[in-house]
Design a protein around this motif. Structure first.
Motif, PDB file in Angstrom:
ATOM      1  N   GLU A  24       0.849  -1.177   0.000  1.00 18.05           N
ATOM      2  CA  GLU A  24       0.000   0.000   0.000  1.00 18.05           C
ATOM      3  C   GLU A  24       0.896   1.242   0.000  1.00 18.05           C
ATOM      4  O   GLU A  24       1.871   1.300   0.746  1.00 18.05           O
ATOM      5  CB  GLU A  24      -0.877  -0.027   1.249  1.00 18.05           C
ATOM      6  N   VAL A  26       1.128   5.116   0.839  1.00 14.38           N
ATOM      7  CA  VAL A  26       0.409   6.005   1.747  1.00 14.38           C
ATOM      8  C   VAL A  26       1.175   7.313   1.924  1.00 14.38           C
ATOM      9  O   VAL A  26       2.406   7.315   2.023  1.00 14.38           O
ATOM     10  CB  VAL A  26       0.244   5.318   3.130  1.00 14.38           C
ATOM     11  N   VAL A  33      -4.301   7.108   1.377  1.00 19.16           N
ATOM     12  CA  VAL A  33      -3.859   5.953   0.610  1.00 19.16           C
ATOM     13  C   VAL A  33      -3.964   6.299  -0.870  1.00 19.16           C
ATOM     14  O   VAL A  33      -5.033   6.642  -1.367  1.00 19.16           O
ATOM     15  CB  VAL A  33      -4.704   4.704   0.935  1.00 19.16           C
ATOM     16  N   ARG A  36      -1.771   0.946  -4.665  1.00 22.12           N
ATOM     17  CA  ARG A  36      -0.841  -0.161  -4.421  1.00 22.12           C
ATOM     18  C   ARG A  36       0.271  -0.129  -5.450  1.00 22.12           C
ATOM     19  O   ARG A  36       0.052   0.248  -6.596  1.00 22.12           O
ATOM     20  CB  ARG A  36      -1.567  -1.494  -4.491  1.00 22.12           C
ATOM     21  N   LYS A  77       3.613  -1.474   3.682  1.00 20.68           N
ATOM     22  CA  LYS A  77       3.337  -0.056   3.440  1.00 20.68           C
ATOM     23  C   LYS A  77       4.576   0.667   2.966  1.00 20.68           C
ATOM     24  O   LYS A  77       5.679   0.427   3.450  1.00 20.68           O
ATOM     25  CB  LYS A  77       2.834   0.637   4.709  1.00 20.68           C
TER      26      LYS A  77
END
Length: 96
Positions: A24, A26, A33, A36, A77
């Protein structure tokens, strides 16, 4: 020459591409967000990350410290600080 990924030792701050994919992406400051990570290109001195948002739009992100602040493989992340328009404007100025 091949070796098992488990036997490889990467320098700090380096990651296997397959570990980065589907992380993800962010905003490091707002928590927004962006999508991906769906591809990593290696055209020159730095990698270019392709981030695909929920609408299926692709956005390019140079993998440099100015934009990529932290990669947490365990949490899946990637924290980033993009410039204005990086995730809101069409790639290469193409508009639908």
């Amino acid at each position: 020459y091949y070796l098992a990924k488990s036997d490889a030792r990467l320098p700090k701050g380096r990651f296997f591409i397959d570990d980065l994919l589907d992380c993800e992406v962010v905003d490091a400051e707002t928590g927004r967000v962006y999508g991906r990570l769906t591809n990593v290109d290696r055209p020159a001195a730095q990698d270019i990350y392709t981030v695909t948002d929920t609408a299926g739009e692709e956005h390019m992100l140079p993998a440099v410290p100015e934009f990529v602040k932290n990669i947490d493989i365990e949490a899946r992340k990637i924290l980033v600080t993009p410039i204005e328009g990086m995730f809101t404007e069409a790639v290469n100025g193409d508009e639908d």
